[in-house]
Design a protein around this motif. Structure first.
Motif, PDB file in Angstrom:
ATOM      1  N   LEU A 134       0.850  -1.194   0.000  1.00 39.36           N
ATOM      2  CA  LEU A 134       0.000   0.000   0.000  1.00 39.36           C
ATOM      3  C   LEU A 134       0.884   1.242   0.000  1.00 39.36           C
ATOM      4  CD1 LEU A 134      -2.724  -1.094   2.585  1.00 39.36           C
ATOM      5  CD2 LEU A 134      -2.954  -0.986   0.095  1.00 39.36           C
ATOM      6  N   PRO A 135       0.439   2.305  -0.676  1.00 38.00           N
ATOM      7  CA  PRO A 135       1.299   3.487  -0.820  1.00 38.00           C
ATOM      8  C   PRO A 135       1.423   4.317   0.463  1.00 38.00           C
ATOM      9  CG  PRO A 135      -0.844   3.905  -1.800  1.00 38.00           C
ATOM     10  CD  PRO A 135      -0.831   2.445  -1.392  1.00 38.00           C
ATOM     11  N   HIS A 136       2.559   4.978   0.592  1.00 37.81           N
ATOM     12  CA  HIS A 136       2.814   6.028   1.590  1.00 37.81           C
ATOM     13  C   HIS A 136       2.917   5.526   3.028  1.00 37.81           C
ATOM     14  CE1 HIS A 136       2.154   8.715  -1.739  1.00 37.81           C
ATOM     15  NE2 HIS A 136       0.928   8.252  -1.907  1.00 37.81           N
ATOM     16  N   ILE A 137       3.231   4.253   3.246  1.00 40.52           N
ATOM     17  CA  ILE A 137       3.383   3.746   4.611  1.00 40.52           C
ATOM     18  C   ILE A 137       4.748   4.162   5.144  1.00 40.52           C
ATOM     19  CG2 ILE A 137       3.600   1.691   6.067  1.00 40.52           C
ATOM     20  CD1 ILE A 137       1.653   0.273   4.183  1.00 40.52           C
ATOM     21  N   ALA A 138       4.742   4.846   6.287  1.00 41.21           N
ATOM     22  CA  ALA A 138       5.986   5.191   6.977  1.00 41.21           C
ATOM     23  C   ALA A 138       6.276   4.168   8.073  1.00 41.21           C
ATOM     24  CB  ALA A 138       5.900   6.591   7.569  1.00 41.21           C
ATOM     25  N   ASP A 139       5.210   3.688   8.730  1.00 41.02           N
ATOM     26  CA  ASP A 139       5.369   2.710   9.803  1.00 41.02           C
ATOM     27  C   ASP A 139       4.077   1.907   9.903  1.00 41.02           C
ATOM     28  OD1 ASP A 139       6.747   1.454  11.966  1.00 41.02           O
ATOM     29  OD2 ASP A 139       5.577   2.647  13.390  1.00 41.02           O
TER      30      ASP A 139
END
Length: 151
Positions: free
Chosen positions: A128-133
Motif C-alpha cells: 500500500l502506498p505512503h506507509i511510513a510505519d
C-alpha cells in the motif's frame, strides 16, 4: 428531532430488527402503520442507515483477525487519499478508520489462518502506498461487540 416514540421504536428495532412488523410494533407500543411510517421517516432522514447480517467469520473459516496501526508519510499531499483508496481494494480489509495523532489509520484485517495472513500482509498490505510505519496487533479475544446505542 426524534421524540420518545421514535426512541422506543429504535430501541426495539436495534434489539430485534428481523421481527415481523406487527410484533415489533407491539413491543414498541405503536400500531404497525405508525411503526412503518416512523421507520420510513428515520430511513429518509439517515437515522437508520442499514439493516444487515452480522457474520461469524470463524464459522466461515476466517480464524485470524489483526489490527494494523499505520503511520503514513505525510510529506506527500495525497498520502491519505491514495492509501485509503488502495486499502479499500484489499478484500481482507474489513474496516478502515482514520485518526488524528501519531497513528493515522487503523485497518482491521481477517484471514483464514496465519499463512494466509502472512501472504496478505506481504503481498497486499505492505505494498500500500505512503506507509511510513506499520504495527500489527493480533486479536486474541473479542471481549465486547455491541453496536446497540443506549437509547
Amino acid at each position: 428531532m426524534l421524540d420518545a416514540t421514535d426512541l422506543r421504536i429504535l430501541r426495539q428495532f436495534q434489539a430485534a430488527p428481523d421481527l415481523p412488523t406487527a410484533d415489533l410494533a407491539d413491543r414498541a407500543g405503536v400500531t404497525p402503520t405508525t411503526l412503518a411510517r416512523r421507520i420510513d421517516k428515520m430511513r429518509e432522514a439517515g437515522v437508520i442507515r442499514a439493516v444487515r447480517a452480522v457474520i461469524n467469520w470463524p464459522a466461515l473459516g476466517y480464524t485470524v483477525e489483526v489490527s494494523l496501526r499505520v503511520t503514513l508519510d505525510k510529506t506527500q499531499p495525497r498520502a491519505f487519499d491514495e492509501f485509503l483508496a488502495a486499502a479499500r481494494e484489499v478484500s481482507e480489509v474489513i474496516e478502515a478508520q482514520t485518526f488524528l495523532g501519531q497513528v493515522d489509520v487503523r485497518l482491521s484485517v481477517i484471514a483464514r489462518d496465519m499463512p494466509h495472513y502472512q501472504q496478505v500482509y506481504r503481498d497486499k498490505l505492505l505494498t500500500l502506498p505512503h506507509i511510513a510505519d506499520i504495527e500489527a496487533l493480533m486479536h486474541v479475544a473479542r471481549v465486547k461487540f455491541d453496536e446497540t446505542l443506549p437509547l
